[in-house]
Design a protein around this motif. Structure first.
Motif, mmCIF file in Angstrom:
data_model
loop_
_atom_site.group_PDB
_atom_site.id
_atom_site.type_symbol
_atom_site.label_atom_id
_atom_site.label_comp_id
_atom_site.label_asym_id
_atom_site.label_seq_id
_atom_site.Cartn_x
_atom_site.Cartn_y
_atom_site.Cartn_z
ATOM 1 N N PRO A 1 8.103 17.825 9.715
ATOM 2 C CA PRO A 1 7.196 18.979 9.634
ATOM 3 C C PRO A 1 5.736 18.530 9.657
ATOM 4 O O PRO A 1 5.392 17.458 9.143
ATOM 5 C CB PRO A 1 7.567 19.625 8.289
ATOM 6 C CG PRO A 1 8.966 19.184 8.025
ATOM 7 C CD PRO A 1 9.074 17.807 8.606
ATOM 8 N N PRO A 2 4.842 19.323 10.247
ATOM 9 C CA PRO A 2 3.441 18.896 10.406
ATOM 10 C C PRO A 2 2.702 18.710 9.098
ATOM 11 O O PRO A 2 1.716 17.977 9.051
ATOM 12 C CB PRO A 2 2.826 20.033 11.236
ATOM 13 C CG PRO A 2 3.743 21.206 11.047
ATOM 14 C CD PRO A 2 5.112 20.624 10.868
ATOM 15 N N GLU A 3 3.145 19.369 8.012
ATOM 16 C CA GLU A 3 2.424 19.196 6.747
ATOM 17 C C GLU A 3 2.710 17.854 6.089
ATOM 18 O O GLU A 3 1.959 17.400 5.222
ATOM 19 C CB GLU A 3 2.778 20.332 5.772
ATOM 20 C CG GLU A 3 4.225 20.355 5.312
ATOM 21 C CD GLU A 3 5.115 21.158 6.247
ATOM 22 O OE1 GLU A 3 6.273 21.415 5.884
ATOM 23 O OE2 GLU A 3 4.625 21.526 7.333
ATOM 24 N N ILE A 4 3.796 17.198 6.472
ATOM 25 C CA ILE A 4 4.112 15.870 5.930
ATOM 26 C C ILE A 4 3.263 14.834 6.641
ATOM 27 O O ILE A 4 3.256 14.766 7.873
ATOM 28 C CB ILE A 4 5.609 15.547 6.089
ATOM 29 C CG1 ILE A 4 6.456 16.545 5.313
ATOM 30 C CG2 ILE A 4 5.907 14.121 5.631
ATOM 31 C CD1 ILE A 4 7.944 16.336 5.460
ATOM 32 N N PRO A 5 2.518 14.021 5.915
ATOM 33 C CA PRO A 5 1.620 13.064 6.588
ATOM 34 C C PRO A 5 2.383 11.929 7.262
ATOM 35 O O PRO A 5 3.084 11.156 6.614
ATOM 36 C CB PRO A 5 0.748 12.535 5.442
ATOM 37 C CG PRO A 5 1.569 12.729 4.207
ATOM 38 C CD PRO A 5 2.387 13.962 4.443
ATOM 39 N N THR A 6 2.273 11.867 8.562
ATOM 40 C CA THR A 6 2.738 10.718 9.338
ATOM 41 C C THR A 6 1.632 10.383 10.332
ATOM 42 O O THR A 6 0.816 11.236 10.694
ATOM 43 C CB THR A 6 4.043 11.014 10.105
ATOM 44 O OG1 THR A 6 3.786 11.985 11.134
ATOM 45 C CG2 THR A 6 5.122 11.547 9.179
ATOM 46 N N ARG B 1 -3.725 10.511 3.337
ATOM 47 C CA ARG B 1 -2.676 10.849 4.304
ATOM 48 C C ARG B 1 -2.259 9.631 5.124
ATOM 49 O O ARG B 1 -1.096 9.491 5.498
ATOM 50 C CB ARG B 1 -3.160 11.977 5.217
ATOM 51 C CG ARG B 1 -3.381 13.297 4.477
ATOM 52 C CD ARG B 1 -3.806 14.411 5.413
ATOM 53 N NE ARG B 1 -2.780 14.760 6.370
ATOM 54 C CZ ARG B 1 -1.728 15.522 6.120
ATOM 55 N NH1 ARG B 1 -1.547 16.022 4.909
ATOM 56 N NH2 ARG B 1 -0.849 15.798 7.063
ATOM 57 N N THR B 2 -3.215 8.744 5.397
ATOM 58 C CA THR B 2 -2.868 7.536 6.145
ATOM 59 C C THR B 2 -1.980 6.612 5.316
ATOM 60 O O THR B 2 -0.992 6.057 5.825
ATOM 61 C CB THR B 2 -4.148 6.794 6.572
ATOM 62 O OG1 THR B 2 -4.956 7.650 7.377
ATOM 63 C CG2 THR B 2 -3.804 5.539 7.353
ATOM 64 N N ILE B 3 -2.313 6.445 4.044
ATOM 65 C CA ILE B 3 -1.509 5.580 3.178
ATOM 66 C C ILE B 3 -0.116 6.169 2.981
ATOM 67 O O ILE B 3 0.899 5.454 3.067
ATOM 68 C CB ILE B 3 -2.206 5.372 1.819
ATOM 69 C CG1 ILE B 3 -3.557 4.656 2.006
ATOM 70 C CG2 ILE B 3 -1.311 4.576 0.878
ATOM 71 C CD1 ILE B 3 -3.445 3.285 2.617
ATOM 72 N N TYR B 4 -0.032 7.462 2.725
ATOM 73 C CA TYR B 4 1.274 8.091 2.557
ATOM 74 C C TYR B 4 2.054 8.113 3.874
ATOM 75 O O TYR B 4 3.287 8.087 3.873
ATOM 76 C CB TYR B 4 1.110 9.515 2.022
ATOM 77 C CG TYR B 4 1.042 9.604 0.516
ATOM 78 C CD1 TYR B 4 2.193 9.748 -0.246
ATOM 79 C CD2 TYR B 4 -0.182 9.521 -0.141
ATOM 80 C CE1 TYR B 4 2.128 9.819 -1.632
ATOM 81 C CE2 TYR B 4 -0.261 9.594 -1.530
ATOM 82 C CZ TYR B 4 0.902 9.745 -2.273
ATOM 83 O OH TYR B 4 0.840 9.809 -3.647
ATOM 84 N N GLY B 5 1.336 8.180 4.994
ATOM 85 C CA GLY B 5 2.017 8.141 6.285
ATOM 86 C C GLY B 5 2.752 6.841 6.534
ATOM 87 O O GLY B 5 3.733 6.804 7.285
ATOM 88 N N ALA B 6 2.282 5.759 5.896
ATOM 89 C CA ALA B 6 2.973 4.477 6.038
ATOM 90 C C ALA B 6 4.388 4.558 5.483
ATOM 91 O O ALA B 6 5.294 3.860 5.964
ATOM 92 C CB ALA B 6 2.185 3.379 5.326
ATOM 93 N N ARG B 7 4.592 5.390 4.478
ATOM 94 C CA ARG B 7 5.921 5.512 3.894
ATOM 95 C C ARG B 7 6.934 6.020 4.909
ATOM 96 O O ARG B 7 8.048 5.495 5.029
ATOM 97 C CB ARG B 7 5.880 6.450 2.684
ATOM 98 C CG ARG B 7 5.152 5.885 1.478
ATOM 99 C CD ARG B 7 5.265 6.819 0.291
ATOM 100 N NE ARG B 7 4.930 6.146 -0.957
ATOM 101 C CZ ARG B 7 5.139 6.655 -2.150
ATOM 102 N NH1 ARG B 7 5.649 7.878 -2.278
ATOM 103 N NH2 ARG B 7 4.824 5.971 -3.232
ATOM 104 N N ALA C 1 0.826 -1.205 0.000
ATOM 105 C CA ALA C 1 0.000 0.000 0.000
ATOM 106 C C ALA C 1 0.859 1.253 0.000
ATOM 107 O O ALA C 1 0.555 2.235 -0.700
ATOM 108 C CB ALA C 1 -0.935 -0.005 1.208
ATOM 109 N N ALA C 2 1.949 1.236 0.760
ATOM 110 C CA ALA C 2 2.838 2.397 0.794
ATOM 111 C C ALA C 2 3.538 2.597 -0.545
ATOM 112 O O ALA C 2 3.685 3.736 -1.015
ATOM 113 C CB ALA C 2 3.868 2.221 1.909
ATOM 114 N N ILE C 3 3.963 1.503 -1.184
ATOM 115 C CA ILE C 3 4.648 1.616 -2.473
ATOM 116 C C ILE C 3 3.695 2.103 -3.555
ATOM 117 O O ILE C 3 4.051 2.928 -4.409
ATOM 118 C CB ILE C 3 5.265 0.253 -2.865
ATOM 119 C CG1 ILE C 3 6.378 -0.133 -1.882
ATOM 120 C CG2 ILE C 3 5.819 0.303 -4.283
ATOM 121 C CD1 ILE C 3 6.938 -1.514 -2.101
ATOM 122 N N LEU C 4 2.454 1.597 -3.519
ATOM 123 C CA LEU C 4 1.470 1.940 -4.551
ATOM 124 C C LEU C 4 0.614 3.147 -4.164
ATOM 125 O O LEU C 4 -0.439 3.369 -4.767
ATOM 126 C CB LEU C 4 0.557 0.736 -4.801
ATOM 127 C CG LEU C 4 1.247 -0.542 -5.284
ATOM 128 C CD1 LEU C 4 0.238 -1.676 -5.392
ATOM 129 C CD2 LEU C 4 1.933 -0.318 -6.630
#
Length: 291
Positions: A234-239, A83-89, A42-45
Protein backbone atom coordinates in the motif's frame (compact mmCIF):
# COMPACT_ATOMS: atom_id res chain seq x y z
CA UNK A 1 34.33 -32.52 -0.54
CA UNK A 2 37.30 -31.98 1.76
CA UNK A 3 38.80 -29.45 -0.64
CA UNK A 4 35.57 -27.45 -0.89
CA UNK A 5 35.15 -27.49 2.88
CA UNK A 6 38.73 -26.25 3.41
CA UNK A 7 38.29 -23.46 0.87
CA UNK A 8 35.09 -22.35 2.57
CA UNK A 9 36.80 -22.18 5.95
CA UNK A 10 39.80 -20.36 4.53
CA UNK A 11 37.48 -17.69 3.08
CA UNK A 12 36.89 -16.30 6.60
CA UNK A 13 39.43 -14.67 8.92
CA UNK A 14 40.47 -17.11 11.66
CA UNK A 15 41.88 -14.64 14.18
CA UNK A 16 41.04 -11.11 15.12
CA UNK A 17 44.65 -10.09 14.47
CA UNK A 18 44.44 -11.29 10.88
CA UNK A 19 41.45 -9.09 10.05
CA UNK A 20 43.68 -6.42 8.51
CA UNK A 21 45.27 -8.99 6.25
CA UNK A 22 41.85 -10.35 5.32
CA UNK A 23 40.54 -6.82 4.61
CA UNK A 24 43.55 -6.02 2.45
CA UNK A 25 43.11 -9.20 0.41
CA UNK A 26 39.31 -9.00 0.24
CA UNK A 27 38.35 -5.31 0.09
CA UNK A 28 35.08 -5.93 -1.73
CA UNK A 29 33.85 -8.33 0.95
CA UNK A 30 34.72 -5.94 3.77
CA UNK A 31 33.26 -2.88 2.04
CA UNK A 32 30.06 -4.65 0.99
CA UNK A 33 29.55 -6.26 4.39
CA UNK A 34 30.21 -2.97 6.22
CA UNK A 35 27.70 -1.01 4.15
CA UNK A 36 25.11 -3.76 4.47
CA UNK A 37 25.56 -4.05 8.24
CA UNK A 38 25.13 -0.30 8.65
CA UNK A 39 21.85 -0.33 6.71
CA UNK A 40 20.59 -3.37 8.61
CA UNK A 41 21.41 -1.72 11.95
CA UNK A 42 19.63 1.45 10.84
CA UNK A 43 16.55 -0.56 9.90
CA UNK A 44 16.55 -2.44 13.22
CA UNK A 45 17.06 0.74 15.25
CA UNK A 46 14.56 2.76 13.20
CA UNK A 47 12.20 3.46 16.16
CA UNK A 48 15.13 4.89 18.13
CA UNK A 49 16.93 6.89 15.43
CA UNK A 50 14.00 8.01 13.26
CA UNK A 51 10.70 9.63 14.01
CA UNK A 52 7.22 8.51 13.05
CA UNK A 53 7.11 8.05 9.25
CA UNK A 54 3.32 8.38 9.16
CA UNK A 55 2.97 11.82 10.80
CA UNK A 56 1.52 14.38 8.36
CA UNK A 57 2.38 18.08 8.80
CA UNK A 58 0.76 20.12 5.97
CA UNK A 59 2.42 23.32 7.18
CA UNK A 60 5.87 21.79 6.53
CA UNK A 61 5.20 20.17 3.16
CA UNK A 62 8.20 20.04 0.78
CA UNK A 63 10.48 21.61 3.39
CA UNK A 64 14.18 21.58 2.56
CA UNK A 65 16.65 19.45 4.58
CA UNK A 66 17.28 21.06 7.95
CA UNK A 67 18.39 20.09 11.48
CA UNK A 68 14.75 19.33 12.25
CA UNK A 69 14.20 17.25 9.09
CA UNK A 70 17.54 15.88 7.93
CA UNK A 71 16.23 14.71 4.54
CA UNK A 72 13.47 17.31 4.22
CA UNK A 73 9.76 16.52 3.95
CA UNK A 74 7.52 15.23 1.17
CA UNK A 75 4.35 16.65 -0.39
CA UNK A 76 2.30 15.72 2.69
CA UNK A 77 4.81 17.07 5.19
CA UNK A 78 6.07 13.63 6.23
CA UNK A 79 9.69 13.30 7.29
CA UNK A 80 11.71 11.82 4.41
CA UNK A 81 14.48 10.65 6.74
CA UNK A 82 12.08 8.61 8.86
CA UNK A 83 10.36 7.13 5.81
CA UNK A 84 13.69 6.28 4.19
CA UNK A 85 14.96 4.47 7.29
CA UNK A 86 11.70 2.58 7.75
CA UNK A 87 11.66 1.80 4.03
CA UNK A 88 14.85 -0.20 4.53
CA UNK A 89 12.85 -2.65 6.61
CA UNK A 90 10.54 -3.57 3.73
CA UNK A 91 13.34 -3.85 1.17
CA UNK A 92 15.58 -5.96 3.41
CA UNK A 93 12.67 -8.14 4.52
CA UNK A 94 11.69 -8.83 0.93
CA UNK A 95 15.27 -9.44 -0.19
CA UNK A 96 16.18 -11.81 2.63
CA UNK A 97 12.83 -13.64 2.52
CA UNK A 98 13.05 -14.18 -1.23
CA UNK A 99 16.63 -15.43 -0.97
CA UNK A 100 15.83 -17.80 1.91
CA UNK A 101 12.72 -19.26 0.28
CA UNK A 102 14.30 -19.53 -3.16
CA UNK A 103 17.37 -21.31 -1.81
CA UNK A 104 15.30 -23.62 0.43
CA UNK A 105 12.97 -24.77 -2.35
CA UNK A 106 15.60 -24.66 -5.07
CA UNK A 107 18.09 -26.69 -3.02
CA UNK A 108 15.65 -29.55 -2.39
CA UNK A 109 14.36 -29.65 -5.96
CA UNK A 110 17.87 -29.31 -7.43
CA UNK A 111 19.23 -32.16 -5.31
CA UNK A 112 16.39 -34.44 -6.41
CA UNK A 113 16.71 -33.44 -10.08
CA UNK A 114 20.48 -33.87 -10.15
CA UNK A 115 20.65 -37.14 -8.23
CA UNK A 116 17.63 -38.99 -9.65
CA UNK A 117 18.13 -38.87 -13.39
CA UNK A 118 14.69 -40.35 -14.11
CA UNK A 119 13.08 -37.27 -12.59
CA UNK A 120 15.54 -34.80 -14.06
CA UNK A 121 13.77 -34.22 -17.36
CA UNK A 122 10.33 -33.82 -15.81
CA UNK A 123 11.46 -31.44 -13.07
CA UNK A 124 13.53 -29.25 -15.37
CA UNK A 125 10.64 -28.81 -17.83
CA UNK A 126 8.53 -27.44 -14.98
CA UNK A 127 11.40 -25.19 -13.96
CA UNK A 128 11.72 -23.85 -17.49
CA UNK A 129 8.04 -22.96 -17.46
CA UNK A 130 8.27 -21.22 -14.07
CA UNK A 131 11.33 -19.25 -15.15
CA UNK A 132 9.40 -17.87 -18.11
CA UNK A 133 6.91 -16.06 -15.81
CA UNK A 134 7.91 -12.39 -15.32
CA UNK A 135 7.79 -11.24 -11.70
CA UNK A 136 5.86 -8.07 -12.54
CA UNK A 137 3.12 -9.88 -14.45
CA UNK A 138 2.81 -12.49 -11.72
CA UNK A 139 2.56 -9.74 -9.08
CA UNK A 140 -0.18 -7.99 -11.05
CA UNK A 141 -2.11 -11.26 -11.29
CA UNK A 142 -1.75 -11.98 -7.58
CA UNK A 143 -2.78 -8.46 -6.60
CA UNK A 144 -5.86 -8.80 -8.80
CA UNK A 145 -7.09 -11.80 -6.79
CA UNK A 146 -5.76 -10.80 -3.35
CA UNK A 147 -5.39 -7.68 -1.26
CA UNK A 148 -1.72 -7.42 -2.03
CA UNK A 149 1.03 -6.78 0.50
CA UNK A 150 4.57 -7.85 1.23
CA UNK A 151 3.68 -11.56 1.07
CA UNK A 152 2.37 -11.14 -2.48
CA UNK A 153 5.58 -9.42 -3.52
CA UNK A 154 7.68 -12.20 -1.98
CA UNK A 155 5.70 -14.95 -3.73
CA UNK A 156 5.82 -13.11 -7.06
CA UNK A 157 9.61 -12.85 -6.91
CA UNK A 158 10.26 -16.32 -5.48
CA UNK A 159 8.46 -18.20 -8.27
CA UNK A 160 10.88 -17.19 -11.08
CA UNK A 161 13.93 -17.26 -8.77
CA UNK A 162 13.53 -20.89 -7.66
CA UNK A 163 14.32 -22.35 -11.12
CA UNK A 164 17.61 -20.42 -11.20
CA UNK A 165 18.64 -21.96 -7.90
CA UNK A 166 17.51 -25.38 -9.14
CA UNK A 167 19.71 -25.08 -12.21
CA UNK A 168 22.71 -24.10 -10.10
CA UNK A 169 22.25 -26.92 -7.56
CA UNK A 170 21.55 -29.46 -10.30
CA UNK A 171 24.78 -28.59 -12.12
CA UNK A 172 26.78 -28.99 -8.89
CA UNK A 173 25.09 -32.32 -8.12
CA UNK A 174 25.73 -33.68 -11.62
CA UNK A 175 29.44 -32.90 -11.39
CA UNK A 176 29.82 -34.09 -7.78
CA UNK A 177 27.92 -37.31 -8.43
CA UNK A 178 30.64 -38.48 -10.82
CA UNK A 179 33.44 -38.11 -8.28
CA UNK A 180 35.17 -41.23 -7.00
CA UNK A 181 34.14 -40.94 -3.34
CA UNK A 182 30.45 -40.56 -4.30
CA UNK A 183 30.59 -43.56 -6.62
CA UNK A 184 32.30 -45.53 -3.84
CA UNK A 185 29.50 -44.62 -1.44
CA UNK A 186 26.89 -45.71 -3.99
CA UNK A 187 28.73 -48.99 -4.64
CA UNK A 188 28.93 -49.70 -0.91
CA UNK A 189 25.15 -49.60 -0.66
CA UNK A 190 24.76 -46.38 1.31
CA UNK A 191 21.29 -44.90 1.37
CA UNK A 192 20.50 -42.13 -1.07
CA UNK A 193 19.62 -39.66 1.67
CA UNK A 194 22.91 -40.29 3.44
CA UNK A 195 24.90 -39.84 0.22
CA UNK A 196 23.09 -36.61 -0.63
CA UNK A 197 23.43 -35.08 2.84
CA UNK A 198 26.98 -36.18 3.61
CA UNK A 199 28.77 -36.12 0.25
CA UNK A 200 26.80 -33.92 -2.18
CA UNK A 201 25.12 -31.24 -0.08
CA UNK A 202 28.39 -29.68 1.25
CA UNK A 203 29.50 -29.00 -2.33
CA UNK A 204 26.49 -26.73 -2.90
CA UNK A 205 27.11 -24.42 0.10
CA UNK A 206 29.66 -22.06 -1.48
CA UNK A 207 27.75 -21.56 -4.78
CA UNK A 208 24.49 -21.02 -2.88
CA UNK A 209 26.04 -18.33 -0.67
CA UNK A 210 27.05 -16.37 -3.76
CA UNK A 211 23.71 -17.02 -5.47
CA UNK A 212 21.92 -15.83 -2.33
CA UNK A 213 23.56 -12.40 -2.53
CA UNK A 214 22.56 -12.13 -6.19
CA UNK A 215 18.95 -12.99 -5.32
CA UNK A 216 18.84 -10.44 -2.50
CA UNK A 217 19.96 -7.63 -4.81
CA UNK A 218 17.57 -8.67 -7.58
CA UNK A 219 14.66 -8.99 -5.15
CA UNK A 220 15.25 -5.53 -3.67
CA UNK A 221 15.30 -3.98 -7.14
CA UNK A 222 12.19 -5.89 -8.20
CA UNK A 223 10.33 -4.88 -5.04
CA UNK A 224 11.22 -1.25 -5.65
CA UNK A 225 10.02 -1.48 -9.25
CA UNK A 226 6.74 -3.09 -8.17
CA UNK A 227 6.24 -0.49 -5.45
CA UNK A 228 6.93 2.25 -7.98
CA UNK A 229 4.14 0.82 -10.12
CA UNK A 230 1.83 0.73 -7.09
CA UNK A 231 1.59 -3.06 -6.97
CA UNK A 232 1.45 -5.01 -3.72
CA UNK A 233 2.57 -2.71 -0.90
CA UNK A 234 0.00 0.00 0.00
CA UNK A 235 1.25 3.54 -0.78
CA UNK A 236 1.04 4.69 2.84
CA UNK A 237 3.65 2.11 3.89
CA UNK A 238 7.11 3.63 3.40
CA UNK A 239 9.18 1.80 0.82
CA UNK A 240 11.87 3.26 -1.40
CA UNK A 241 9.93 2.42 -4.54
CA UNK A 242 6.65 4.04 -3.60
CA UNK A 243 8.48 7.07 -2.14
CA UNK A 244 10.03 7.69 -5.55
CA UNK A 245 6.69 7.07 -7.24
CA UNK A 246 4.71 9.38 -4.96
CA UNK A 247 7.18 12.26 -5.28
CA UNK A 248 8.18 12.02 -8.93
CA UNK A 249 5.94 14.97 -9.79
CA UNK A 250 7.94 17.17 -7.38
CA UNK A 251 11.39 16.26 -8.72
CA UNK A 252 12.18 19.77 -9.99
CA UNK A 253 10.85 21.52 -6.88
CA UNK A 254 11.92 19.07 -4.18
CA UNK A 255 14.60 16.68 -5.52
CA UNK A 256 15.47 15.50 -2.00
CA UNK A 257 12.19 13.56 -1.81
CA UNK A 258 13.54 11.22 -4.49
CA UNK A 259 17.30 11.52 -4.06
CA UNK A 260 17.59 10.05 -0.55
CA UNK A 261 15.45 6.90 -1.04
CA UNK A 262 17.13 6.38 -4.41
CA UNK A 263 20.56 6.79 -2.82
CA UNK A 264 19.78 4.25 -0.10
CA UNK A 265 18.48 1.80 -2.72
CA UNK A 266 21.68 2.24 -4.73
CA UNK A 267 23.92 1.76 -1.68
CA UNK A 268 22.16 -1.42 -0.57
CA UNK A 269 22.20 -3.02 -4.02
CA UNK A 270 25.85 -1.99 -4.48
CA UNK A 271 26.78 -3.42 -1.06
CA UNK A 272 25.09 -6.75 -1.80
CA UNK A 273 26.74 -6.98 -5.22
CA UNK A 274 30.16 -6.16 -3.76
CA UNK A 275 29.70 -8.81 -1.11
CA UNK A 276 28.60 -11.35 -3.70
CA UNK A 277 31.50 -10.59 -6.04
CA UNK A 278 33.97 -10.81 -3.19
CA UNK A 279 32.60 -14.12 -1.96
CA UNK A 280 32.59 -15.51 -5.47
CA UNK A 281 36.25 -14.63 -5.96
CA UNK A 282 37.18 -15.92 -2.50
CA UNK A 283 35.22 -19.18 -2.59
CA UNK A 284 36.36 -20.10 -6.11
CA UNK A 285 39.35 -22.42 -5.50
CA UNK A 286 41.07 -21.32 -8.74
CA UNK A 287 40.88 -17.63 -7.83
CA UNK A 288 41.54 -18.17 -4.11
CA UNK A 289 44.92 -19.77 -4.82
CA UNK A 290 46.07 -16.63 -6.62
CA UNK A 291 45.38 -14.39 -3.59
Amino acid sequence: MAILSTDFKDALPRKHGSFRVFARRNPTIVLGATLLILVVLAAILAPAIAGDPMVIAPAQRLARPSPQHWFGTDALGRDVYARTIYGARISLTVGISVAALSIAFGLVIGLVAGYYRRLDGIIMRFMDGAMAIPSILLAISLVAVTRGGVAVIVVAIVVPEVPRVVRLVRSVVLSTRELAFVEAAISSGSRDLKIICRHILPSTIAPLIVQGTIIVAAAILTESALSFLGIGVPPEIPTWGNMVSANRLYLARAPWTIFFPGAFLTVVVLAVNLLGDGLRDRLDPRLARRM
